[in-house]
Design an enzyme around this catalytic site. Structure first.
Site, PDB file in Angstrom:
ATOM      1  N   CYS A 125       0.842  -1.195   0.000  1.00 28.80           N
ATOM      2  CA  CYS A 125       0.000   0.000   0.000  1.00 28.80           C
ATOM      3  C   CYS A 125       0.882   1.251   0.000  1.00 28.80           C
ATOM      4  O   CYS A 125       2.109   1.170   0.046  1.00 28.80           O
ATOM      5  CB  CYS A 125      -0.929   0.015   1.212  1.00 28.80           C
TER       6      CYS A 125
ATOM      7  N   CYS B 253       3.291   1.484   2.806  1.00 31.43           N
ATOM      8  CA  CYS B 253       4.535   0.737   2.598  1.00 31.43           C
ATOM      9  C   CYS B 253       5.537   1.590   1.825  1.00 31.43           C
ATOM     10  O   CYS B 253       6.732   1.614   2.146  1.00 31.43           O
ATOM     11  CB  CYS B 253       4.253  -0.554   1.834  1.00 31.43           C
TER      12      CYS B 253
ATOM     13  N   ASP C 245       8.622  23.613 -35.410  1.00 29.60           N
ATOM     14  CA  ASP C 245       9.758  23.967 -36.255  1.00 29.60           C
ATOM     15  C   ASP C 245       9.385  23.595 -37.696  1.00 29.60           C
ATOM     16  O   ASP C 245       8.484  22.775 -37.908  1.00 29.60           O
ATOM     17  CB  ASP C 245      10.995  23.194 -35.792  1.00 29.60           C
TER      18      ASP C 245
ATOM     19  N   ASP D  19      16.976  23.227 -32.227  1.00 28.60           N
ATOM     20  CA  ASP D  19      15.683  23.225 -31.544  1.00 28.60           C
ATOM     21  C   ASP D  19      15.816  22.865 -30.068  1.00 28.60           C
ATOM     22  O   ASP D  19      14.861  23.033 -29.304  1.00 28.60           O
ATOM     23  CB  ASP D  19      14.722  22.216 -32.200  1.00 28.60           C
TER      24      ASP D  19
END
Length: 739
Positions: free
Chosen positions: A19, A22, A417, A623
């Site tokens: 869970c 934990c 681009d 870029d």
């Protein structure tokens, strides 16, 4: 802005977590280790990522002291191991229900008027086996959690079932022989085990995509040595080796086709459903399937550098990391169990002060302990992310981290681009023009431009060099070469000095362009890129027109974004006329031309400053700054390694419809996360008060707890049904052609 993630020093698996409590326990234990700077533990994958300078032995020791099992191997459990584990847990769960059934029989028979009860010693014996043999895991987990001062599901189950069992044992031993509740303690353990078993099966489904990728790893390659073929492990193959791939075999390595022609199935790697034709010189990806002809492949990448390993690493990294929304959940689950225990104590005290008997007081408190479920909270986000990133990977969309996944769903502006993104990135020379209209003058222009660009790797330079070769022009020797970012280049060819570039470079260099301006304007208006050619100190002697065809899917992608109300922007260093021509055909909302690479990031920042969530789509080195500056960077998989490194999303094939699909799967995943968190929170918000009010029996509370986490994971699994729009359109087109 895309932050540079802290380098992960250690990654390992942690077994035994059930869970969110934990997870908190493991993270708390690891954080205390000297040298650790950051810890992230994922419940859905059971993977712990640790950053900082520390020894892995110290980390493993800390995890062990917290009551969990560290495992060095992070490889995902394969289907065979999962089947064996699933069978074992299924048999344990079945045994628990078989032992619990006789205890529940009287309760189930009562509505039908039947009166039957198992002898009390038998009830004690059956319940004790379930409580202390089958359910012993909850005690060991609870002790470890309490030792680490962290609350977990094991604490709640151990407290609740022990209270019900202890009350029953007391009533059995006491002289007044009160009611027995052995069926409640046994049923709670059985139902929780059933929920964990169903949850594990569902979680295995969310990781199907990564397992499929791992299964693509071939183990053997046939290396060509001295005219013979030698079978050897793929791990021993070296760059430069020639691998022979027979028809129908999986290509074992990344490489270039040295000899042969074939159709190659890359669907599981790129999402492209149709086989791709491969000829000499074409790149192939390890893990793809060769078609009906033999190929000889020269190895270019091995090991962790191979595309398949990079894909697996990207998907694993995305599935193991936590998005921002998980931080809020972590804060809640950190105190969840403590709050629930406090509510249970308050419930018991309140009912006792109200005059209730001891037995219902204890049962009401037990119901509060049992119905509270931190599992659903812990699984809500990671289960959805695993399913979403897996579905995206199948479509050829690699999402590197969940932050990118979360941001992509909120995108309000997309910047594209031009070269290599909107266009194919393979320009060709469409015309050579000279100030003096003659064949000799045009050849001189082409010779000077091609000779000067022998030192350039730019796509436009490749186009010019190819045109010169096709025309049989002999190139001059290149003595010196200077690249001028975003504008062109200067070169020295023996006694000649050449200047090749755009209009801005001509103006900076004092080059007159008057004689060719009309021709250049006509070409640019037609959407072609113009390179000016001049000798240093003189007027322009000519220009070269280059055309780079748009990708066929570009218009579809732009229209799709506009239909969604997302702003589309074209960003290019090309001249304004060429960019305007492309924009007219595609219908961009905003266009920015003649922009320098270093200014792209500033443009992105400006758009973000206007309140937009910005996605940047690009492919080249220039870029990279803009990709990093955007909220979400999307790189074409055919682009540069730098662009791929900084982008949060990578498209495995050059199909711009995948940009739309990336936003679509992000929206779908974000929606599932919100749904899961809503149901996880509302379940506890509604269930805990009902239990405190005495309206839920412990058995019903146990069943609700077991099903809560199962429902969350099952809801996340619905994402596996998602299909990219590009694939749907392709399938529809193929079906139409078949008819």
């Amino acid at each position: 802005m895309n932050a540079i993630p802290e380098i992960i020093a250690h990654r390992f698996r942690v077994d035994g977590m059930h869970c969110a409590g934990c997870v908190s326990s493991v993270e708390k234990a690891l954080t205390k280790v000297s040298g650790v700077t950051r810890v992230s533990v994922n419940l859905a994958t059971n993977i712990a990522d640790v950053a900082g300078e520390t020894d892995v032995a110290d980390l493993f020791s800390a995890v062990s002291r917290a009551g969990f099992q560290p495992v060095a191997d992070t490889a995902m459990e394969d289907d065979a191991l999962h089947a064996a584990r699933d069978r074992r847990e299924g048999l344990i769960t079945l045994a628990s229900f078989v032992l619990t059934a006789p205890l529940l029989a009287p309760m189930l028979a009562a509505p039908f008027g039947a009166s039957w009860a198992l002898p009390e010693p038998w009830q004690l014996g059956l319940a004790a086996i379930v409580q202390f043999a089958i359910g012993w895991r909850f005690y060991t987990g609870a002790v470890a959690a309490l030792r680490g001062k962290v609350g977990t599901m094991d604490v709640l189950v151990a407290l609740g079932t022990s209270a019900a069992f202890g009350l029953s044992l007391y009533n059995l031993v006491a002289a007044d022989a009160g009611a027995l509740y052995f069926e409640a303690s046994a049923a709670i353990i059985s139902l929780v085990l059933l929920g964990k078993w169903l949850e594990a099966r569902a979680r295995h489904g969310t990781s199907a995509a990564i397992r499929e990728l791992m299964q693509l790893r071939p183990e053997t390659a046939f290396i060509e040595r001295d005219g013979t073929q030698i079978a050897m492990p793929v791990a021993m193959v070296m760059v430069g080796d020639v691998v022979v791939v027979r028809p129908g075999e999986r290509i074992p390595v990344d490489g270039d086709v040295a000899d042969g022609e074939s159709m190659v199935d890359e669907s599981l790697l790129t999402g492209e459903s149709m086989p791709v034709e491969k000829n000499q010189g074409d790149a192939v990806i390890g893990g793809s399937v060769n078609g009906d002809s033999m190929l000889r492949v020269r190895v270019t990448r091995i090991g962790a550098q191979s595309r398949l390993e990079q894909i697996i690493a990207m998907v694993e990294g995305a599935q193991a990391a936590k998005p921002p929304v998980q931080r809020m959940v972590d804060r809640v689950t950190h105190v969840f169990v403590q709050v629930v225990v406090a509510i249970a104590l308050a419930t018991g005290i309140g009912w006792w002060l109200a005059g209730a008997e001891v037995e219902p007081v204890i049962l009401f408190a037990v119901s509060v302990l049992v119905i509270a479920c931190p599992c659903a909270l812990g699984l809500a986000t990671p289960a959805a992310i695993m399913a979403g990133t897996g579905a995206a990977a199948r479509a050829g969309i690699l999402i590197k981290d969940p932050v990118a996944l979360e941001r992509a769903g909120a995108v309000s502006a997309v910047i594209f681009d031009k070269t290599g993104t909107l266009t194919r990135g393979a320009p060709t020379v469409s015309g050579v023009f000279a100030a003096t209209d003659s064949d000799g003058a045009r050849n001189t222009v082409l010779r000077l431009a091609a000779s000067a660009q022998q030192g350039s790797e730019h796509p436009l330079a490749s186009a010019v060099l190819q045109a010169a070769v096709q025309s049989g022009i002999e190139l001059a020797a290149l003595d010196d070469f200077t690249r001028i970012g975003g504008r062109g280049l200067k070169a020295r060819l023996g006694a000649e000095s050449a200047i090749i570039g755009n209009r801005a470079l001509m103006a900076e260099s004092g080059i007159a362009t008057d004689g060719l301006e009309a021709q250049a304007a006509a070409l640019e208006k037609d959407g072609q890129t113009v390179m000016w050619v001049a000798r240093d100190g003189g007027p322009a002697i000519g220009l070269i027109a280059v055309r780079d065809a748009l990708r066929p899917d570009t218009g579809v992608a732009i229209r799709a974004f506009r239909e969604r109300g997302i702003k589309t922007v074209l960003l290019s260093g090309d001249n304004a006329r060429t960019v305007a021509a492309i924009s007219r055909n595609l219908g961009f909302d905003q266009v920015q031309a003649e922009i320098m690479p270093e200014d792209k990031a500033a443009f992105v920042a400006g758009l973000r400053g206007q309140g937009h969530v910005v996605a940047m789509v690009g492919d080249g080195v220039n870029d990279a700054p803009a990709l990093a500056a955007a909220d979400i960077g999307i790189a074409m998989g055919t682009g540069s390694d730098v662009a791929l490194e900084v982008a949060g999303v990578t498209l495995m094939r050059p199909d711009l419809r995948l940009v739309v699909d990336a936003v679509s799967i992000s929206n779908a995943t974000a929606s599932k996360i919100k749904q899961n968190l809503f149901w996880a929170f509302i379940y506890n918000i509604v269930g805990i008060p009902l239990a405190a009010a005495g309206l839920l029996s412990p058995v019903f509370a146990g069943a609700a707890m077991a099903l809560s986490s199962v429902s969350v994971v099952s809801n996340a699994l619905l994402l596996t049904r998602w299909r990219p729009s590009a694939s749907r359109r392709r399938q529809e087109r193929q079906a139409h052609e078949y008819r």
